[in-house]
Enzyme design. Sequence first.
Site, mmCIF file in Angstrom:
data_model
loop_
_atom_site.group_PDB
_atom_site.id
_atom_site.type_symbol
_atom_site.label_atom_id
_atom_site.label_comp_id
_atom_site.label_asym_id
_atom_site.label_seq_id
_atom_site.Cartn_x
_atom_site.Cartn_y
_atom_site.Cartn_z
ATOM 1 C CE LYS A 13 19.200 -5.010 3.581
ATOM 2 N NZ LYS A 13 19.563 -3.464 3.802
ATOM 3 N NE ARG A 89 15.927 -6.658 8.577
ATOM 4 C CZ ARG A 89 15.786 -5.524 7.750
ATOM 5 N NH1 ARG A 89 16.440 -4.384 8.217
ATOM 6 N NH2 ARG A 89 15.184 -5.617 6.717
ATOM 7 N NE ARG A 128 14.393 2.941 -0.556
ATOM 8 C CZ ARG A 128 14.532 2.010 0.379
ATOM 9 N NH1 ARG A 128 15.002 0.765 0.008
ATOM 10 N NH2 ARG A 128 14.553 2.056 1.629
ATOM 11 N NE ARG A 161 10.914 1.118 2.077
ATOM 12 C CZ ARG A 161 11.926 0.063 2.547
ATOM 13 N NH1 ARG A 161 12.459 -0.408 1.442
ATOM 14 N NH2 ARG A 161 12.436 0.013 3.347
ATOM 15 N NE ARG A 172 14.629 1.860 7.256
ATOM 16 C CZ ARG A 172 14.857 2.213 5.930
ATOM 17 N NH1 ARG A 172 14.343 3.402 5.830
ATOM 18 N NH2 ARG A 172 15.105 1.512 5.088
HETATM 19 P P1 AP5 Z 1 18.083 -0.590 -2.063
HETATM 20 O O1 AP5 Z 1 18.493 -1.657 -2.947
HETATM 21 O O2 AP5 Z 1 16.734 -0.289 -2.074
HETATM 22 O O3 AP5 Z 1 18.694 -0.909 -0.393
HETATM 23 P P2 AP5 Z 1 18.441 -2.058 0.557
HETATM 24 O O4 AP5 Z 1 19.714 -2.078 1.300
HETATM 25 O O5 AP5 Z 1 17.422 -2.951 -0.006
HETATM 26 O O6 AP5 Z 1 17.558 -0.943 1.649
HETATM 27 P P3 AP5 Z 1 16.188 -0.971 2.391
HETATM 28 O O7 AP5 Z 1 15.988 0.275 2.891
HETATM 29 O O8 AP5 Z 1 15.418 -1.821 1.683
HETATM 30 O O9 AP5 Z 1 16.891 -2.181 3.612
HETATM 31 P P4 AP5 Z 1 16.248 -2.120 4.904
HETATM 32 O O10 AP5 Z 1 16.914 -3.192 5.283
HETATM 33 O O11 AP5 Z 1 16.199 -1.059 5.887
HETATM 34 O O12 AP5 Z 1 14.482 -2.320 4.819
HETATM 35 P P5 AP5 Z 1 13.681 -3.515 4.468
HETATM 36 O O13 AP5 Z 1 12.754 -3.159 3.364
HETATM 37 O O14 AP5 Z 1 14.445 -4.926 4.230
HETATM 38 O O15 AP5 Z 1 18.654 0.870 -2.598
HETATM 39 C C1 AP5 Z 1 18.454 1.853 -1.776
HETATM 40 C C2 AP5 Z 1 18.387 3.121 -2.583
HETATM 41 O O16 AP5 Z 1 19.748 3.479 -3.090
HETATM 42 C C3 AP5 Z 1 17.367 2.822 -3.857
HETATM 43 O O17 AP5 Z 1 17.074 3.873 -4.321
HETATM 44 C C4 AP5 Z 1 18.756 2.330 -4.950
HETATM 45 O O18 AP5 Z 1 18.246 2.531 -6.345
HETATM 46 C C5 AP5 Z 1 19.946 3.273 -4.509
HETATM 47 N N1 AP5 Z 1 21.149 2.355 -4.827
HETATM 48 C C6 AP5 Z 1 21.416 0.950 -4.536
HETATM 49 N N2 AP5 Z 1 22.557 0.482 -4.839
HETATM 50 C C7 AP5 Z 1 23.221 1.955 -5.383
HETATM 51 C C8 AP5 Z 1 24.526 2.201 -5.751
HETATM 52 N N3 AP5 Z 1 25.622 1.167 -5.648
HETATM 53 N N4 AP5 Z 1 24.858 3.384 -5.923
HETATM 54 C C9 AP5 Z 1 24.074 4.354 -5.794
HETATM 55 N N5 AP5 Z 1 22.622 3.974 -5.409
HETATM 56 C C10 AP5 Z 1 22.247 2.822 -5.031
HETATM 57 O O19 AP5 Z 1 12.983 -3.547 5.938
HETATM 58 C C11 AP5 Z 1 11.927 -2.720 6.193
HETATM 59 C C12 AP5 Z 1 11.471 -2.704 7.597
HETATM 60 O O20 AP5 Z 1 10.656 -3.845 7.549
HETATM 61 C C13 AP5 Z 1 12.348 -2.691 8.708
HETATM 62 O O21 AP5 Z 1 12.794 -1.478 9.261
HETATM 63 C C14 AP5 Z 1 11.658 -3.762 9.793
HETATM 64 O O22 AP5 Z 1 10.547 -2.807 10.283
HETATM 65 C C15 AP5 Z 1 10.808 -4.790 8.803
HETATM 66 N N6 AP5 Z 1 11.887 -5.939 8.621
HETATM 67 C C16 AP5 Z 1 12.408 -6.487 7.619
HETATM 68 N N7 AP5 Z 1 12.863 -7.495 7.978
HETATM 69 C C17 AP5 Z 1 12.828 -7.802 9.233
HETATM 70 C C18 AP5 Z 1 13.088 -8.792 10.070
HETATM 71 N N8 AP5 Z 1 14.179 -9.732 9.485
HETATM 72 N N9 AP5 Z 1 12.887 -8.778 11.194
HETATM 73 C C19 AP5 Z 1 12.136 -7.533 11.782
HETATM 74 N N10 AP5 Z 1 11.705 -6.694 11.021
HETATM 75 C C20 AP5 Z 1 11.977 -6.740 9.887
#
Ligand code: AP5
Length: 218
Positions: A13, A89, A128, A161, A172
């Site tokens: 994402k 979420r 990552r 991270r 998660r």
């Molecule tokens: P990346 O693009 O970083 O993936 P992502 O989907 O953004 O993954 P996240 O882990 O950031 O999502 P998340 O939803 O768990 O965490 P968030 O930060 O939002 O890609 C991942 C890896 O794969 C990278 O190394 C990239 O290079 C590689 N990659 C990407 N695409 C690829 C491909 N096609 N092929 C190969 N490799 C690839 O949230 C973190 C925390 O914040 C949550 O756990 C929660 O505690 C809190 N939080 C966030 N939003 C909320 C909310 N709305 N409500 C409550 N708590 C929240």
Amino acid sequence: MHVILMGPPGAGKGTQASRIADETGIEHINVGDMLRQAIRQETELGTKIQSFVEAGELVPDHLVVDLMKDTLQDLNRRNKGVVIDGYPRNLAQAEALEEMLSELDIQIDAVVYLEVEEEELIRRLTGRRVCRDCGATFHIEYDAPHKQGICDECGGKLHQREDDKRETIEQRLKVYHEETEPLIEFYEERGLLMRVDGSQPIDDVSTSLLEVVGELSG
Ligand code: AP5
């Protein structure tokens, strides 16, 4: 244009939303990054949410809903389109979003769901690496920096991270299945859901996504 990018942790994402924003000039709201920044800066919000983020749990709804309200109002004043990554979420957040958008007279054009198998998600998350200074994201195998441990964008140090440790990733994913996955049906019922195969290489996913977004903008 107003788009939500949905998908499990590690689906890509953040990577793809930032490419869409670069290509189309719309803004990228990355809720996870906003929360991590609050933790780093030790703000009042940061202190309240740190334990949730590090344990792989969702931050309490009212805190995220308030954050989102402020961000959307600001965006609306500047009359900018947006790609939202990391919100909503759960059902309560999705309903709160509908209310906020209707107050601002904004319509969501599409909710794009990135589909990726669980085994691949774990490989992506454990590999990552993120820049401590500018937040750029890399992968030790799929998107390796030119110099190991160093950010290509700004020369900063890369780190893993806190929530990308194996046990936290499992938590998660569990939270995702229980709380976020039901939103697929929620947005399907509203005729907004579009699926994209997120398991392709990064550039191919971008091409598929930009095609979808291109069709939306006409
Ligand atoms: P990346 O693009 O970083 O993936 P992502 O989907 O953004 O993954 P996240 O882990 O950031 O999502 P998340 O939803 O768990 O965490 P968030 O930060 O939002 O890609 C991942 C890896 O794969 C990278 O190394 C990239 O290079 C590689 N990659 C990407 N695409 C690829 C491909 N096609 N092929 C190969 N490799 C690839 O949230 C973190 C925390 O914040 C949550 O756990 C929660 O505690 C809190 N939080 C966030 N939003 C909320 C909310 N709305 N409500 C409550 N708590 C929240």
